[in-house]
Design a protein around this motif. Sequence first.
Motif, PDB file in Angstrom:
ATOM      1  N   SER A   1      82.914 -10.408  41.808  1.00 26.32           N
ATOM      2  CA  SER A   1      83.371  -9.823  40.544  1.00 26.32           C
ATOM      3  C   SER A   1      82.816  -8.414  40.385  1.00 26.32           C
ATOM      4  O   SER A   1      81.960  -7.967  41.150  1.00 26.32           O
ATOM      5  CB  SER A   1      82.932 -10.698  39.366  1.00 26.32           C
ATOM      6  OG  SER A   1      81.510 -10.806  39.328  1.00 26.32           O
TER       7      SER A   1
ATOM      8  N   THR B   1      89.566  -4.469  48.063  1.00 28.45           N
ATOM      9  CA  THR B   1      89.173  -5.752  47.498  1.00 28.45           C
ATOM     10  C   THR B   1      88.055  -6.337  48.373  1.00 28.45           C
ATOM     11  O   THR B   1      87.853  -5.903  49.502  1.00 28.45           O
ATOM     12  CB  THR B   1      90.340  -6.755  47.445  1.00 28.45           C
ATOM     13  OG1 THR B   1      90.916  -6.882  48.752  1.00 28.45           O
ATOM     14  CG2 THR B   1      91.402  -6.307  46.449  1.00 28.45           C
TER      15      THR B   1
ATOM     16  N   THR C   1      88.921  -8.623  41.804  1.00 26.75           N
ATOM     17  CA  THR C   1      89.790  -7.589  41.253  1.00 26.75           C
ATOM     18  C   THR C   1      89.741  -6.336  42.116  1.00 26.75           C
ATOM     19  O   THR C   1      88.675  -5.911  42.563  1.00 26.75           O
ATOM     20  CB  THR C   1      89.370  -7.248  39.820  1.00 26.75           C
ATOM     21  OG1 THR C   1      89.407  -8.443  39.028  1.00 26.75           O
ATOM     22  CG2 THR C   1      90.300  -6.212  39.206  1.00 26.75           C
TER      23      THR C   1
END
Length: 336
Positions: free
Chosen positions: A146, A207, A222
């Motif tokens: 994350s 990513t 994300t």
Amino acid sequence: MRGVPFPFPAALRRGAALCGALGLVASLASCGWGGPDGDDGGRLPGAPTGITAAAGSATSVHVMWNAVTTDAGIGAYEVYRGATKVKEVPGSEHMVDVTRLRPSTTYAFTVRARDTEGRLGPPSREVRATTPEAAPADRAAPTRPSALKGRAVGSRAVQLSWSASTDDRGVVSYDVHQGGTKIHSVGGSQTAAVVTGLRPGTRYVFTVRARDAADNVSPAGTAVRLTTPGRDAGGATAPTGFRVTSRAADGAYHLDLSWVPPRTDGVITEYQVHLDGRPATSLVFGGNAPRDRATYSFYVGRESGVRHRVRLRAKLPDGTWGGFSAERTVTTGAGR
């Protein structure tokens, strides 16, 4: 494209051992290193620098290195585990996953560059990596990384960082992807990397995925979108000398293309052909991709007198598409 762990090491080792590093007792000449030039008068590729190795899972190790530059161009890199050659990759690639290894085992790796004329350079310095203990019956993937953040570091590099994933048995590595291509891997204790070898003034999408010892891979976190500063000389990345002719065969028409590949730090292996303003076909060359003039032919139909506009572009080593060639116009049944 090249990714390196962040932060950078305090100093880089220099002067990699050559024949002695492989345990050979033959003369220097038997290593193909009788001086700066080979027996045929051509200069040998240098030893790859910046080599790193990190366990990707209990049965794989991710090996990376810097591109080698030579006048003849690099045709391939050979990856060795000890004295055994285990992988060979095209000259446009500077990383590889060595698989089918044993858990809880330490391995040593070196890399050698081979130019397009077949000359093999000396080995890189040796690097070691230890695979973790196997995790039997582990089917649970880590959580997705994350809070991925990034910033440009000059016009040819970006720095990425993210929050650690969790796993019931522990995260072994993180895979960094640019678009849909894996470009780097770092150990599970690292949550940052620097990706180099980029182009100025170019937009990139990154990513990160987490991997455990059983090779379970998390969903991608994300994406972060970054644009390197500066201006990209798109013309320098475009194929040149582009020619198109029409040819009839077996009652149908084909277009014969030829071009000179753009000059990069590696061999271009993939191209995309656009016909009448739209992508028409893609072609991928193998390990012997042409460096001087490339050719390709494809079917366009059975009707004579049809006018087509054709251009193409190359996929560059950083995973992005280069500039388009000049657009050519050709009519089926009319030759050029």
